[in-house]
Design an enzyme around this catalytic site. Structure first.
Site, PDB file in Angstrom:
ATOM      1  N   ASP A  75      46.295  49.759  44.534  1.00 50.49           N
ATOM      2  CA  ASP A  75      45.516  48.983  44.581  1.00 50.49           C
ATOM      3  C   ASP A  75      44.364  47.978  44.451  1.00 50.49           C
ATOM      4  O   ASP A  75      45.416  46.713  44.288  1.00 50.49           O
ATOM      5  CB  ASP A  75      43.694  49.928  43.689  1.00 50.49           C
ATOM      6  CG  ASP A  75      44.119  51.184  43.599  1.00 50.49           C
ATOM      7  OD1 ASP A  75      44.165  51.849  44.878  1.00 50.49           O
ATOM      8  OD2 ASP A  75      43.190  51.561  42.286  1.00 50.49           O
ATOM      9  N   LYS A  93      40.270  48.958  49.442  1.00 47.97           N
ATOM     10  CA  LYS A  93      40.040  48.606  49.690  1.00 47.97           C
ATOM     11  C   LYS A  93      39.378  46.886  50.249  1.00 47.97           C
ATOM     12  O   LYS A  93      39.112  46.005  49.903  1.00 47.97           O
ATOM     13  CB  LYS A  93      37.913  49.315  49.575  1.00 47.97           C
ATOM     14  CG  LYS A  93      38.179  49.536  48.382  1.00 47.97           C
ATOM     15  CD  LYS A  93      36.887  50.590  48.308  1.00 47.97           C
ATOM     16  CE  LYS A  93      37.296  51.014  46.515  1.00 47.97           C
ATOM     17  NZ  LYS A  93      35.773  51.058  46.156  1.00 47.97           N
ATOM     18  N   MET A 133      31.054  46.303  37.472  1.00 48.24           N
ATOM     19  CA  MET A 133      31.258  47.223  39.109  1.00 48.24           C
ATOM     20  C   MET A 133      28.974  46.860  39.872  1.00 48.24           C
ATOM     21  O   MET A 133      29.019  47.747  40.824  1.00 48.24           O
ATOM     22  CB  MET A 133      31.200  48.930  39.181  1.00 48.24           C
ATOM     23  CG  MET A 133      32.544  49.244  39.855  1.00 48.24           C
ATOM     24  SD  MET A 133      32.888  50.716  39.598  1.00 48.24           S
ATOM     25  CE  MET A 133      32.717  51.161  38.142  1.00 48.24           C
TER      26      MET A 133
HETATM   27  N1  SAH Z   1      39.800  50.341  36.156  1.00 43.85           N
HETATM   28  C1  SAH Z   1      39.572  49.507  35.744  1.00 43.85           C
HETATM   29  C2  SAH Z   1      37.721  48.941  36.403  1.00 43.85           C
HETATM   30  C3  SAH Z   1      37.907  49.762  37.859  1.00 43.85           C
HETATM   31  S1  SAH Z   1      36.188  49.465  38.275  1.00 43.85           S
HETATM   32  C4  SAH Z   1      39.796  48.409  34.101  1.00 43.85           C
HETATM   33  O1  SAH Z   1      39.753  48.719  33.681  1.00 43.85           O
HETATM   34  O2  SAH Z   1      39.328  46.936  34.287  1.00 43.85           O
HETATM   35  C5  SAH Z   1      36.014  48.023  39.545  1.00 43.85           C
HETATM   36  C6  SAH Z   1      35.767  47.036  38.134  1.00 43.85           C
HETATM   37  O3  SAH Z   1      36.243  46.883  37.285  1.00 43.85           O
HETATM   38  C7  SAH Z   1      34.984  45.415  39.366  1.00 43.85           C
HETATM   39  O4  SAH Z   1      34.086  45.843  39.757  1.00 43.85           O
HETATM   40  C8  SAH Z   1      34.574  44.858  38.266  1.00 43.85           C
HETATM   41  O5  SAH Z   1      33.296  45.553  37.599  1.00 43.85           O
HETATM   42  C9  SAH Z   1      35.830  45.127  37.136  1.00 43.85           C
HETATM   43  N2  SAH Z   1      36.947  44.356  36.533  1.00 43.85           N
HETATM   44  C10 SAH Z   1      38.004  44.559  36.783  1.00 43.85           C
HETATM   45  N3  SAH Z   1      38.724  43.238  37.603  1.00 43.85           N
HETATM   46  C11 SAH Z   1      38.303  42.194  37.079  1.00 43.85           C
HETATM   47  C12 SAH Z   1      38.204  41.074  36.410  1.00 43.85           C
HETATM   48  N4  SAH Z   1      39.048  40.428  36.820  1.00 43.85           N
HETATM   49  N5  SAH Z   1      37.055  40.318  35.943  1.00 43.85           N
HETATM   50  C13 SAH Z   1      36.081  40.483  36.260  1.00 43.85           C
HETATM   51  N6  SAH Z   1      35.572  41.982  36.408  1.00 43.85           N
HETATM   52  C14 SAH Z   1      36.847  43.467  36.795  1.00 43.85           C
END
Ligand code: SAH
Length: 493
Positions: free
Chosen positions: A33, A55, A170
């Site tokens: 992803d 996406k 998100m």
């Molecule tokens: N499974 C992922 C989350 C997926 S949803 C996890 O555990 O981190 C996607 C959201 O994760 C993004 O919209 C953002 O809010 C957050 N996210 C993922 N990577 C990030 C990063 N490096 N910095 C800030 N937010 C992050």
């Protein structure tokens, strides 16, 4: 046939788990992803298929039901699949859904946890999600849903009454609405609130604010996705616990061209120094068939490359020999990586060259009487003749064994290299064959390299670059990744 649902961590390649690093090289297909550290793809074995299903630019490449089916189809072809997801696969990652679908279809699977951005996001900005006297609980909340509508899952009144920490994921495009809704439902407008964008990556940005101001501050700082929103008293600790000193390579994008099995470690080091990192392996180690000599017949072994160690040692082990066969012979090596590779086989080198090239080995052996000594030198085919000549001149009897050759990786292509180059302002070469392969790939477009800052790991690589008409602007003083980083630090952008 198995699907591994793997958490790839929040962005920093150094935050990928050891377990992920062990499993990915065993997989036939990598399904990935957005928001995964792309360096992780270099762990895939040669020839592994890499399928992007995220996406890009907001456009969904593959809908969830299709991804589910794809995993089942691939598994039924007998393949082992690494399904890589950002952070942890089961924190807003639909990992649970994919696992259920696999289960229903009788496909074996395993979930490999990862470090979620919901934790790493706050922590990397100096915000402990829980902290004595500040917060005794933490809640992960999806901000995906329209704040103005009641979804039935999010109870805003409840959230607004929360005494612990709230971590929204998100929510980059709804920061103002989220803050307003919390205040509207009764939370104090002075509640500390922090935004962490691109957490744990060299692009990380942090804004510390309050619910009343955060919408305005987010706009002013042009905060975008991916972003974590932290609400609660702990957010105020960021000011004390976050060190905002710019890192030495901040603002640079460095292209690493090392072989893929070494690229991840190198990439992590550069990322730690603040550089954005792109990886495009320009060489691969291709083992050569060779006959193991009578190991006990040598006075000296010289390992002049870290790659030679496992190839030579594995051959010994496969012939039912082990380190004891070296007996009293002395073992020397070219640098710290080679020394560590030997240690992994239970061998403590008698000496490591002070300067990590053939000249350094000769210098290290300056006081050693080599006359009549039998020396075994397992190394790369086509390595410089200097070492053998210098040893022979001193009376040594040298057996050089080519145990591998460096080749252009099979999946390397001009387009691939060009797109990796487009992002980078600095390109690091770590061997003469790397620069040769770069020129071979680029053909008549090799001038593109001239618009980049070219860095060489040491004088041998720099010499080759000079001869090939693409001189290095930066050469490391110590011939290691750390040495290159040190040399680049001194350069202005
Ligand atoms: N499974 C992922 C989350 C997926 S949803 C996890 O555990 O981190 C996607 C959201 O994760 C993004 O919209 C953002 O809010 C957050 N996210 C993922 N990577 C990030 C990063 N490096 N910095 C800030 N937010 C992050």
């Amino acid at each position: 046939m198995k699907v591994f649902l793997i958490g790839a961590g929040p962005g920093d390649p150094g935050l990928i788990t050891l377990k992920a690093c062990r499993i990915i090289p065993q997989c036939d297909v990598i399904v990935y992803d957005d928001l995964i550290p792309l360096e992780i793809l270099s762990l895939a074995k040669p020839g592994a298929e890499k399928l992007y299903v995220g996406k890009r630019g907001g456009k969904v490449y593959m809908k969830q039901p299709r991804i589910n089916e794809l995993l089942v189809e691939l598994a039924r072809q007998g393949k082992t699949i690494a399904r890589l997801k950002g952070g942890d696969p089961c924190v807003f990652g639909r990992g649970g859904e994919e696992a259920l679908y696999l289960k229903e279809h009788g496909i074996p699977f395993e979930i490999v946890p990862g470090i979620t951005s919901a934790i790493a996001g706050p922590v990397s900005a100096g915000i402990p999600p829980t902290h004595r006297g500040y917060a005794s609980s933490v809640k992960f909340v999806t901000a995906h849903e329209d704040v103005s509508k009641e979804s039935g899952f999010l109870d805003w009144k409840h959230l607004a009454a929360e005494k612990g920490t709230l971590v929204f994921l998100m929510g980059a495009s709804r920061i103002k609405e989220i803050a307003e809704r919390l205040v509207q439902e009764g939370m104090s407008p002075d509640t500390p609130c922090a935004l962490v964008q691109d957490a744990t990556t060299p692009l990380q940005r942090r804004v510390v604010s309050t619910l009343a101001r955060v919408g305005h501050d987010a706009r002013e700082h042009a905060i975008g996705s991916p972003c974590i929103i932290v609400v609660g008293a702990v957010a105020s600790l960021s000011k004390e616990l976050f060190d905002d000193i710019p890192r030495p390579l901040a603002g640079r994008t460095v292209l690493i061209t090392r072989p893929s099995h070494l690229a991840l470690q190198t990439a992590s080091l550069f990322a730690d120094s603040g550089a954005r990192v792109a990886v495009y392996p320009l060489l691969d180690i291709s083992p050569l068939p060779f006959d193991l000599p009578d190991v006990s017949a040598f006075d000296l072994f010289i390992f002049a490359s870290q790659n030679a160690v496992p190839l030579f040692m594995d051959k010994m082990l496969a012939t039912n020999l082990d380190a004891r066969s070296f007996g009293k012979s002395r073992i020397y090596c070219i640098g710290p990586k080679t020394r560590d590779a030997l240690l992994a086989y239970g061998i403590r080198a008698d000496g490591t060259a002070g300067e990590y090239r053939a000249e350094g080995i000769v210098e290290m052996l300056r006081e050693t009487d080599l006359s009549g000594k039998r020396v075994c030198l397992p190394r790369a085919r086509g390595a410089r003749g200097y070492l053998v000549d210098a040893l022979k001149e001193r009376g040594a009897n040298v057996l050089e064994i080519p145990v591998y050759e460096t080749v252009l990786p099979k999946d390397a292509s001009k387009e691939g290299f060009l797109s990796a180059l487009a992002e980078a302002d600095t390109v690091v070469f770590t061997s003469p064959s790397g620069i040769r392969h770069a020129i071979e790939l680029l053909g008549d477009e090799q001038d593109l390299l001239r618009s980049k800052r070219l860095a060489a790991i040491g004088p041998v690589t720099a010499g080759a670059m000079q001869r090939l008409g693409l001189p290095a602007q930066v050469t490391a003083g110590e011939y290691t990744d750390e040495g290159i980083i040190e040399a680049l630090k001194g350069e202005s952008l």
